[in-house]
Design a protein around this motif. Sequence first.
Motif, PDB file in Angstrom:
ATOM      1  N   GLY A   1     -14.910 -11.954  15.606  1.00  0.00           N
ATOM      2  CA  GLY A   1     -15.269 -10.746  14.639  1.00  0.00           C
ATOM      3  C   GLY A   1     -16.538 -11.579  13.724  1.00  0.00           C
ATOM      4  O   GLY A   1     -17.060 -10.774  13.000  1.00  0.00           O
ATOM      5  N   TYR A   2     -16.559 -12.799  13.946  1.00  0.00           N
ATOM      6  CA  TYR A   2     -17.487 -13.571  12.927  1.00  0.00           C
ATOM      7  C   TYR A   2     -18.358 -14.704  13.851  1.00  0.00           C
ATOM      8  O   TYR A   2     -17.914 -14.837  14.684  1.00  0.00           O
ATOM      9  CB  TYR A   2     -16.831 -14.297  11.760  1.00  0.00           C
ATOM     10  CG  TYR A   2     -16.141 -13.337  10.582  1.00  0.00           C
ATOM     11  CD1 TYR A   2     -16.803 -13.333   9.513  1.00  0.00           C
ATOM     12  CD2 TYR A   2     -14.985 -12.845  10.878  1.00  0.00           C
ATOM     13  CE1 TYR A   2     -16.132 -12.263   8.536  1.00  0.00           C
ATOM     14  CE2 TYR A   2     -14.331 -11.954  10.230  1.00  0.00           C
ATOM     15  CZ  TYR A   2     -14.939 -11.676   8.683  1.00  0.00           C
ATOM     16  OH  TYR A   2     -14.544 -10.808   7.955  1.00  0.00           O
ATOM     17  N   LEU A   3     -19.475 -15.094  13.404  1.00  0.00           N
ATOM     18  CA  LEU A   3     -20.423 -15.911  14.087  1.00  0.00           C
ATOM     19  C   LEU A   3     -20.175 -17.276  13.718  1.00  0.00           C
ATOM     20  O   LEU A   3     -20.379 -17.751  12.567  1.00  0.00           O
ATOM     21  CB  LEU A   3     -21.815 -15.621  13.808  1.00  0.00           C
ATOM     22  CG  LEU A   3     -22.854 -16.327  14.672  1.00  0.00           C
ATOM     23  CD1 LEU A   3     -22.378 -15.862  16.190  1.00  0.00           C
ATOM     24  CD2 LEU A   3     -24.305 -15.740  14.493  1.00  0.00           C
ATOM     25  N   ALA A   4     -19.230 -17.857  14.453  1.00  0.00           N
ATOM     26  CA  ALA A   4     -18.815 -19.626  14.370  1.00  0.00           C
ATOM     27  C   ALA A   4     -18.667 -20.254  15.424  1.00  0.00           C
ATOM     28  O   ALA A   4     -18.659 -19.579  16.618  1.00  0.00           O
ATOM     29  CB  ALA A   4     -17.661 -19.536  13.376  1.00  0.00           C
ATOM     30  N   GLY A   5     -18.382 -21.453  15.415  1.00  0.00           N
ATOM     31  CA  GLY A   5     -18.130 -22.412  16.508  1.00  0.00           C
ATOM     32  C   GLY A   5     -19.366 -22.429  17.688  1.00  0.00           C
ATOM     33  O   GLY A   5     -20.655 -22.233  17.362  1.00  0.00           O
ATOM     34  N   SER A   6     -18.716 -22.353  18.880  1.00  0.00           N
ATOM     35  CA  SER A   6     -19.738 -22.137  20.031  1.00  0.00           C
ATOM     36  C   SER A   6     -20.526 -20.944  20.031  1.00  0.00           C
ATOM     37  O   SER A   6     -21.748 -20.986  20.502  1.00  0.00           O
ATOM     38  CB  SER A   6     -18.893 -22.606  21.225  1.00  0.00           C
ATOM     39  OG  SER A   6     -18.264 -21.336  21.735  1.00  0.00           O
ATOM     40  N   GLY A   7     -20.090 -19.896  19.587  1.00  0.00           N
ATOM     41  CA  GLY A   7     -20.689 -18.606  19.431  1.00  0.00           C
ATOM     42  C   GLY A   7     -21.930 -18.833  18.503  1.00  0.00           C
ATOM     43  O   GLY A   7     -23.016 -18.342  18.819  1.00  0.00           O
ATOM     44  N   TRP A   8     -21.913 -19.472  17.460  1.00  0.00           N
ATOM     45  CA  TRP A   8     -23.030 -19.763  16.419  1.00  0.00           C
ATOM     46  C   TRP A   8     -24.206 -20.769  17.177  1.00  0.00           C
ATOM     47  O   TRP A   8     -25.341 -20.300  17.077  1.00  0.00           O
ATOM     48  CB  TRP A   8     -22.298 -20.348  15.233  1.00  0.00           C
ATOM     49  CG  TRP A   8     -23.628 -21.203  14.267  1.00  0.00           C
ATOM     50  CD1 TRP A   8     -23.505 -22.476  13.947  1.00  0.00           C
ATOM     51  CD2 TRP A   8     -24.665 -20.485  13.587  1.00  0.00           C
ATOM     52  NE1 TRP A   8     -24.670 -22.468  13.041  1.00  0.00           N
ATOM     53  CE2 TRP A   8     -25.392 -21.560  13.143  1.00  0.00           C
ATOM     54  CE3 TRP A   8     -25.159 -19.393  13.843  1.00  0.00           C
ATOM     55  CZ2 TRP A   8     -26.492 -21.130  12.355  1.00  0.00           C
ATOM     56  CZ3 TRP A   8     -26.427 -18.838  12.925  1.00  0.00           C
ATOM     57  CH2 TRP A   8     -26.974 -19.967  12.186  1.00  0.00           C
ATOM     58  N   ALA A   9     -23.621 -21.775  17.721  1.00  0.00           N
ATOM     59  CA  ALA A   9     -24.459 -22.554  18.541  1.00  0.00           C
ATOM     60  C   ALA A   9     -25.193 -21.841  19.604  1.00  0.00           C
ATOM     61  O   ALA A   9     -26.568 -22.236  19.763  1.00  0.00           O
ATOM     62  CB  ALA A   9     -23.880 -23.729  19.203  1.00  0.00           C
ATOM     63  N   GLU A  10     -24.529 -20.968  20.412  1.00  0.00           N
ATOM     64  CA  GLU A  10     -25.345 -20.208  21.403  1.00  0.00           C
ATOM     65  C   GLU A  10     -26.242 -19.208  20.647  1.00  0.00           C
ATOM     66  O   GLU A  10     -27.411 -19.016  21.147  1.00  0.00           O
ATOM     67  CB  GLU A  10     -24.416 -19.559  22.453  1.00  0.00           C
ATOM     68  CG  GLU A  10     -24.997 -18.765  23.332  1.00  0.00           C
ATOM     69  CD  GLU A  10     -24.131 -18.202  24.196  1.00  0.00           C
ATOM     70  OE1 GLU A  10     -24.277 -17.185  25.175  1.00  0.00           O
ATOM     71  OE2 GLU A  10     -22.790 -18.686  24.360  1.00  0.00           O
ATOM     72  N   TYR A  11     -25.926 -18.610  19.649  1.00  0.00           N
ATOM     73  CA  TYR A  11     -26.675 -17.597  19.143  1.00  0.00           C
ATOM     74  C   TYR A  11     -28.026 -18.090  18.530  1.00  0.00           C
ATOM     75  O   TYR A  11     -29.259 -17.738  18.771  1.00  0.00           O
ATOM     76  CB  TYR A  11     -26.073 -17.026  17.938  1.00  0.00           C
ATOM     77  CG  TYR A  11     -26.794 -15.946  17.018  1.00  0.00           C
ATOM     78  CD1 TYR A  11     -27.215 -14.712  17.438  1.00  0.00           C
ATOM     79  CD2 TYR A  11     -27.349 -16.660  15.827  1.00  0.00           C
ATOM     80  CE1 TYR A  11     -27.889 -13.925  16.654  1.00  0.00           C
ATOM     81  CE2 TYR A  11     -28.193 -15.897  15.079  1.00  0.00           C
ATOM     82  CZ  TYR A  11     -28.456 -14.534  15.480  1.00  0.00           C
ATOM     83  OH  TYR A  11     -29.275 -13.595  14.596  1.00  0.00           O
ATOM     84  N   ARG A  12     -27.775 -19.548  17.985  1.00  0.00           N
ATOM     85  CA  ARG A  12     -29.376 -19.996  17.487  1.00  0.00           C
ATOM     86  C   ARG A  12     -30.089 -20.123  18.767  1.00  0.00           C
ATOM     87  O   ARG A  12     -31.317 -20.395  18.376  1.00  0.00           O
ATOM     88  CB  ARG A  12     -28.892 -21.459  16.699  1.00  0.00           C
ATOM     89  CG  ARG A  12     -28.308 -21.275  15.513  1.00  0.00           C
ATOM     90  CD  ARG A  12     -27.943 -22.492  14.856  1.00  0.00           C
ATOM     91  NE  ARG A  12     -27.125 -23.387  15.719  1.00  0.00           N
ATOM     92  CZ  ARG A  12     -26.759 -24.805  15.540  1.00  0.00           C
ATOM     93  NH1 ARG A  12     -27.439 -25.294  14.602  1.00  0.00           N
ATOM     94  NH2 ARG A  12     -25.938 -25.164  16.270  1.00  0.00           N
TER      95      ARG A  12
END
Length: 296
Positions: free
Chosen positions: A114-125
């Motif tokens: 629901g929020y952008l954090a963890g491995s999701g944040w790393a991949e999004y960048r």
Amino acid sequence: MKTVADSRLEALGWHHLYSGKVRDLYESGSHPGRLLVVTSDRVSAFDHILEPGIPGKGALLTQLSLWWFGKLGEPTHLAAAHPSLGEHLPDEIAPRTMIVHALDMFPIECVVRGYLAGSGWAEYRVTQSVCGVPLPAGLEEGDELPEPIFTPAFKAPMGEHDENITFERMAEIVGDADAVMLRDASLRIFMTASAIAAERGILLADSKFEFGRDPQTGEAVLADEVLTSDSSRYWDAATYAAGGPGRLESYDKQIVRDWLAANWDKTGDPPELPAEIVERTAARYRELVDRFLVEP
């Protein structure tokens, strides 16, 4: 190495079947189609089990899973749990134990964000997407997503990293119909849990769910742990809204990860955790359970 719990459970007819990073499974000829799941106090980070464990962690995780199983209104693998197990199991084991239906588990970690954090944040960048799901440009770490997204992972053998995969790859692994069913169930559970957490001033940033198929009925049911500190990222809503460096402090073992990252180069065996790190982590686990179990 056989543990004290192994010996005591063997005396009651339960024989050790498997150990993961945190949970131990036992089976018994007297209980066909059932497994005993014992949640330990072990804590892991960076694919290593650390010493010492977090006192009381196993009982807290079990307590929170049972609470959520009762709140969600979903079919689950649960067959029996504490306190009734206290009549049959040693007192130090019963509070962290569940008897569950043996299932044919899907090899998928059903992750919802629901929020952008963890491995999701790393991949999004890198890709401006997570597991093949495109996201708007300009998001920052911790930002709420326009809507929760389903980002599955393929379950890796113990000691290896789970592999983030696309929904299309998941469908190749489990089939189209089951992929849709697992996605829809995961999103539904996440939305229900998010609303319950919000009533208690807590944000559910992301979570992973596991499902298995009952070999007797063919029904897919929620299994393993659910919405615990080990499977979910929770933030305090007021702290998050206030902003600042502490807004993304989670109710889990992040304290352990941060200390280990600062004090170990990831070669050889990890160092022993200091007592202060153990105590602070235990307090975070307890605080989350307390906040959920006290009705608003």
